[in-house]
Design a protein around this motif. Structure first.
Motif, PDB file in Angstrom:
ATOM      1  N   GLU A  76      51.747  41.654  43.669  1.00 40.46           N
ATOM      2  CA  GLU A  76      51.365  40.953  42.578  1.00 40.46           C
ATOM      3  C   GLU A  76      50.343  39.774  43.031  1.00 40.46           C
ATOM      4  O   GLU A  76      50.437  39.277  44.018  1.00 40.46           O
ATOM      5  N   VAL A  77      49.336  39.909  42.130  1.00 44.26           N
ATOM      6  CA  VAL A  77      48.258  38.959  42.273  1.00 44.26           C
ATOM      7  C   VAL A  77      48.389  37.873  41.076  1.00 44.26           C
ATOM      8  O   VAL A  77      48.392  38.388  39.919  1.00 44.26           O
ATOM      9  N   LEU A  78      48.537  36.558  41.184  1.00 50.52           N
ATOM     10  CA  LEU A  78      48.820  35.831  40.293  1.00 50.52           C
ATOM     11  C   LEU A  78      47.699  34.593  40.651  1.00 50.52           C
ATOM     12  O   LEU A  78      47.003  34.486  41.504  1.00 50.52           O
ATOM     13  N   TYR A  79      47.687  33.598  39.558  1.00 55.11           N
ATOM     14  CA  TYR A  79      46.786  32.468  39.786  1.00 55.11           C
ATOM     15  C   TYR A  79      47.352  31.319  39.113  1.00 55.11           C
ATOM     16  O   TYR A  79      47.939  31.323  37.977  1.00 55.11           O
ATOM     17  N   LYS A  80      46.710  30.246  39.582  1.00 55.21           N
ATOM     18  CA  LYS A  80      47.038  29.059  39.136  1.00 55.21           C
ATOM     19  C   LYS A  80      45.688  28.144  38.700  1.00 55.21           C
ATOM     20  O   LYS A  80      44.848  28.400  39.483  1.00 55.21           O
ATOM     21  N   GLY A  81      45.498  27.481  37.691  1.00 57.88           N
ATOM     22  CA  GLY A  81      44.198  26.857  37.208  1.00 57.88           C
ATOM     23  C   GLY A  81      43.637  27.305  36.203  1.00 57.88           C
ATOM     24  O   GLY A  81      43.957  28.322  35.295  1.00 57.88           O
ATOM     25  N   ALA A  82      42.136  27.073  36.119  1.00 56.37           N
ATOM     26  CA  ALA A  82      41.484  27.613  34.968  1.00 56.37           C
ATOM     27  C   ALA A  82      40.479  28.530  35.290  1.00 56.37           C
ATOM     28  O   ALA A  82      39.909  28.754  36.392  1.00 56.37           O
ATOM     29  N   LEU A  83      40.425  29.712  34.403  1.00 54.54           N
ATOM     30  CA  LEU A  83      39.656  30.875  34.646  1.00 54.54           C
ATOM     31  C   LEU A  83      38.511  30.729  33.750  1.00 54.54           C
ATOM     32  O   LEU A  83      38.508  31.008  32.607  1.00 54.54           O
ATOM     33  N   LYS A  84      37.215  30.742  34.226  1.00 55.97           N
ATOM     34  CA  LYS A  84      36.100  30.980  33.481  1.00 55.97           C
ATOM     35  C   LYS A  84      34.723  31.535  34.082  1.00 55.97           C
ATOM     36  O   LYS A  84      34.380  31.210  35.037  1.00 55.97           O
ATOM     37  N   LYS A 113      39.888  45.685  41.807  1.00 56.77           N
ATOM     38  CA  LYS A 113      40.315  45.374  40.945  1.00 56.77           C
ATOM     39  C   LYS A 113      40.462  44.207  40.299  1.00 56.77           C
ATOM     40  O   LYS A 113      40.425  44.146  39.001  1.00 56.77           O
ATOM     41  N   VAL A 114      41.002  43.286  40.975  1.00 53.26           N
ATOM     42  CA  VAL A 114      40.989  41.923  40.601  1.00 53.26           C
ATOM     43  C   VAL A 114      39.628  41.376  40.078  1.00 53.26           C
ATOM     44  O   VAL A 114      39.298  40.695  39.356  1.00 53.26           O
ATOM     45  N   GLN A 115      38.521  41.942  41.106  1.00 52.70           N
ATOM     46  CA  GLN A 115      37.322  41.223  40.544  1.00 52.70           C
ATOM     47  C   GLN A 115      36.899  41.913  39.424  1.00 52.70           C
ATOM     48  O   GLN A 115      36.028  41.410  38.632  1.00 52.70           O
ATOM     49  N   GLN A 116      36.927  42.984  39.308  1.00 49.90           N
ATOM     50  CA  GLN A 116      36.606  43.864  38.034  1.00 49.90           C
ATOM     51  C   GLN A 116      37.366  43.377  36.776  1.00 49.90           C
ATOM     52  O   GLN A 116      36.578  43.042  35.766  1.00 49.90           O
ATOM     53  N   LYS A 117      38.688  42.905  36.723  1.00 48.68           N
ATOM     54  CA  LYS A 117      39.288  42.327  35.774  1.00 48.68           C
ATOM     55  C   LYS A 117      38.750  40.704  35.398  1.00 48.68           C
ATOM     56  O   LYS A 117      39.226  40.149  34.417  1.00 48.68           O
ATOM     57  N   GLY A 118      38.048  40.226  36.375  1.00 49.03           N
ATOM     58  CA  GLY A 118      37.379  38.721  35.881  1.00 49.03           C
ATOM     59  C   GLY A 118      37.615  37.600  37.216  1.00 49.03           C
ATOM     60  O   GLY A 118      37.541  36.534  36.599  1.00 49.03           O
ATOM     61  N   ILE A 119      38.137  37.863  38.427  1.00 48.73           N
ATOM     62  CA  ILE A 119      38.429  36.716  39.306  1.00 48.73           C
ATOM     63  C   ILE A 119      37.369  37.095  40.402  1.00 48.73           C
ATOM     64  O   ILE A 119      37.892  38.155  40.986  1.00 48.73           O
ATOM     65  N   GLN A 120      36.340  36.480  40.485  1.00 55.55           N
ATOM     66  CA  GLN A 120      35.594  36.788  41.714  1.00 55.55           C
ATOM     67  C   GLN A 120      35.151  35.531  42.789  1.00 55.55           C
ATOM     68  O   GLN A 120      35.109  35.720  43.814  1.00 55.55           O
ATOM     69  N   HIS A 121      35.045  34.439  42.181  1.00 54.54           N
ATOM     70  CA  HIS A 121      34.744  33.259  42.660  1.00 54.54           C
ATOM     71  C   HIS A 121      35.810  32.202  42.784  1.00 54.54           C
ATOM     72  O   HIS A 121      36.256  31.711  41.734  1.00 54.54           O
ATOM     73  N   LYS A 251      37.381  39.306  54.463  1.00 54.06           N
ATOM     74  CA  LYS A 251      36.255  40.362  54.551  1.00 54.06           C
ATOM     75  C   LYS A 251      35.969  41.203  53.462  1.00 54.06           C
ATOM     76  O   LYS A 251      35.037  41.487  53.153  1.00 54.06           O
ATOM     77  N   LEU A 252      37.144  41.701  52.873  1.00 54.19           N
ATOM     78  CA  LEU A 252      37.095  42.574  51.678  1.00 54.19           C
ATOM     79  C   LEU A 252      36.734  41.675  50.443  1.00 54.19           C
ATOM     80  O   LEU A 252      35.895  42.284  49.747  1.00 54.19           O
ATOM     81  N   TRP A 253      36.976  40.580  50.340  1.00 57.43           N
ATOM     82  CA  TRP A 253      36.847  39.747  49.195  1.00 57.43           C
ATOM     83  C   TRP A 253      35.342  39.441  49.165  1.00 57.43           C
ATOM     84  O   TRP A 253      34.719  39.670  47.988  1.00 57.43           O
ATOM     85  N   LYS A 254      34.792  39.063  50.408  1.00 56.02           N
ATOM     86  CA  LYS A 254      33.347  39.130  50.326  1.00 56.02           C
ATOM     87  C   LYS A 254      32.578  40.161  50.201  1.00 56.02           C
ATOM     88  O   LYS A 254      31.380  40.302  49.543  1.00 56.02           O
ATOM     89  N   ILE A 255      33.106  41.675  50.740  1.00 55.92           N
ATOM     90  CA  ILE A 255      32.303  42.620  50.655  1.00 55.92           C
ATOM     91  C   ILE A 255      32.245  43.276  49.288  1.00 55.92           C
ATOM     92  O   ILE A 255      31.058  43.779  49.174  1.00 55.92           O
ATOM     93  N   HIS A 256      33.285  42.823  48.504  1.00 56.35           N
ATOM     94  CA  HIS A 256      33.263  43.091  46.824  1.00 56.35           C
ATOM     95  C   HIS A 256      32.265  41.909  46.124  1.00 56.35           C
ATOM     96  O   HIS A 256      32.483  42.276  44.976  1.00 56.35           O
ATOM     97  N   GLY A 257      31.710  41.269  46.896  1.00 54.61           N
ATOM     98  CA  GLY A 257      30.978  40.235  46.230  1.00 54.61           C
ATOM     99  C   GLY A 257      31.473  38.920  45.726  1.00 54.61           C
ATOM    100  O   GLY A 257      30.926  38.137  45.177  1.00 54.61           O
ATOM    101  N   GLY A 258      32.792  38.652  46.518  1.00 58.34           N
ATOM    102  CA  GLY A 258      33.156  37.492  46.053  1.00 58.34           C
ATOM    103  C   GLY A 258      32.938  36.287  46.823  1.00 58.34           C
ATOM    104  O   GLY A 258      32.588  36.376  48.030  1.00 58.34           O
ATOM    105  N   SER A 259      33.553  35.068  46.657  1.00 58.23           N
ATOM    106  CA  SER A 259      33.393  34.056  47.310  1.00 58.23           C
ATOM    107  C   SER A 259      34.653  33.027  47.353  1.00 58.23           C
ATOM    108  O   SER A 259      35.475  33.228  46.263  1.00 58.23           O
ATOM    109  N   ILE A 260      35.102  32.433  48.657  1.00 56.81           N
ATOM    110  CA  ILE A 260      36.229  31.611  48.475  1.00 56.81           C
ATOM    111  C   ILE A 260      35.926  30.297  49.214  1.00 56.81           C
ATOM    112  O   ILE A 260      35.309  30.146  50.231  1.00 56.81           O
TER     113      ILE A 260
END
Length: 454
Positions: A76-84, A113-121, A251-260
């Motif tokens: 499962e992928v979950l999150y805490k905090g605000a998403l915008k 799929k997580v990034q497509q659904k709306g979490i990228q940065h 590595k994969l998070w950044k390859i798909h265009g995300g940042s941490i």
């Protein structure tokens, strides 16, 4: 020699057994015609022996009974905090449930799929939550080859079975080494030298040393590689499970265009007040048991055993407790398994024990069970696939036997089903615990052939 038989030539079997160099007390043989419900031959059948990977027969049968062939592991992928606007101002949580089949490509799909659904940065941390198994105590390695894939210890969250694939090839009279997946935290140093002998024992001729300096792990290959080997692959566990999974995720998070922005953190405490964002499901257990038995996948078997206990709210989660739970579950089905000692689901142990009679009884019960098709299909087919792909091709029994093999130092074993020339089904178990056990394959093949023909 104590034996029991019906309508068969016991002398022929004894002659085959007497050709082996095994001590009489150090092996067991059990053959039963389960179509006619009569025992064909048995020797030392009530004595407990170390079965090596034959223990996977116990694990996979029990797993199918307790979890069902439709069971799937989830991540499962979950999150805490605000998403915008694809920015998460908080923590992303990966909650694992023991899926040892999770691959690099699976993780890539999850992240995409997580990034497509709306979490990228992510303006927070990545939390790897492993409360399902909790913090496991690593078991001692079965031998001194601690980096080999078969020695990987179980864990709730593991990617690529915690291994890196090393490919060796020869180009322009040079030995090339490529890794997959590639990671910046892993450096390969190649000091391999050519030999002109044979490629038969190429893995044993590899020498390698592993050392971590700052945040980079160096693996130095300093053994020998034969010119006749051409291209070869070996999977090695040279990074800790946390370092590998974290490195692959980043590595994969950044390859798909995300940042941490934050850090990676591991926890064994159950996460509360988090929102579920995505769920990945493994292949069903009906397919996973094929990987476990056909290719003798140790980590998958060990995680399966732990999953049975965890799914039934066991506590504490340890391999010993999981083994006890599996045995108690089988005995509730009125199965005679007094000899069974199971301390991990793979048989990668010096303490594991079972008698040929008890294992034969389990095989007989499995053949009569609701999930017989899934169980039998999971076993290597002699001369066709899995660990038996190259064995027994010229025998009459080839294609007609579904058998699991097991081998560790001083232990060699084989067990399963033989569909004989008379269209009867026979259960076959042979286990040797002897200094010359690994030289018994020829005797095993003769016994299997005899069982098919008679």
């Amino acid at each position: 020699m104590t034996s029991a038989f019906a309508d068969t030539d016991i002398d022929t079997i004894n002659k085959i057994l007497n050709r082996s160099e095994l001590l009489k007390t150090n092996y067991t043989l059990y053959i039963k015609n389960i179509s006619k419900r009569n025992k064909v031959f048995s020797y030392n059948e009530q004595k407990a022996f170390n079965p090596a990977s034959l223990m996977k027969l116990v694990t996979t049968y029990t797993g199918l009974q307790i979890l069902g062939p439709q069971f799937q592991w989830k991540t499962e992928v979950l999150y805490k905090g605000a998403l915008k606007n694809k920015h998460l101002y908080g923590d992303l949580i990966i909650k694992s449930y023991g899926d040892a089949t999770l691959t690099y490509s699976d993780l890539s799909e999850i992240i995409e799929k997580v990034q497509q659904k709306g979490i990228q940065h992510i303006h927070g941390n990545i939390i790897i939550e492993e409360s399902f198994f909790g913090e496991l105590q690593n078991q001692d390695f079965i031998d001194d080859k601690k980096y080999r894939a078969y020695n990987v210890n179980p864990k709730s969250f593991v990617v690529n079975q915690n291994t890196i694939n090393f490919n060796f090839s020869i180009e322009n009279e040079k030995i090339n080494i490529q890794t997959f997946p590639e990671l910046q935290i892993l450096k390969v140093i190649n000091h391999l030298k050519f030999t002109d002998q044979s490629c038969n024992s190429w893995k044993d001729n590899l020498g390698y040393e592993v050392e971590t300096k700052l945040n980079v792990t160096e693996i130095t290959f300093n053994g020998r590689y034969d010119k006749t080997c051409e291209s070869k692959d070996i999977d090695l566990s040279v990074l800790s499970a946390n370092r590998l999974s974290n490195g692959l995720f980043e590595k994969l998070w950044k390859i798909h265009g995300g940042s941490i922005e934050g850090e990676f953190k591991n926890t064994y405490q159950n996460t509360t007040d988090a929102l579920k964002f995505y769920e990945h499901l493994s292949r069903p257990l009906s397919l996973v048991v094929r990987d476990i038995n056909k290719y003798s996948q140790n980590l998958l078997a060990r995680n399966l055993l732990l999953t049975m206990l965890a799914e039934n709210n066991g506590n504490p989660i340890t391999e010993n407790e999981a083994g006890r739970f599996a045995k108690e579950s089988l005995m509730k089905e009125k199965m005679k398994l007094d000899s069974l000692e199971i301390d991990n689901g793979a048989g990668l142990s010096r303490k594991a024990k079972v008698s040929a009679e008890d294992l034969g009884f389990l095989l007989e019960r499995a053949y009569d069970s609701l999930y017989m098709p899934e169980f039998v299909a999971s076993l290597p087919n002699l001369g066709i696939d899995g660990t038996l792909k190259s064995r027994g091709k010229k025998l009459s029994v080839a294609k007609h036997a579904y058998l699991k093999t097991g081998s560790i130092q001083n232990v060699n074993a084989i067990a399963g089903y033989i569909f004989d020339k008379n269209n009867d089904v026979k259960v076959f178990v042979f286990i040797a615990n002897d200094p010359k056990a690994n030289e018994s394959s020829k005797i095993q093949d003769e016994l299997i052939e005899w069982t098919y023909l008679n």
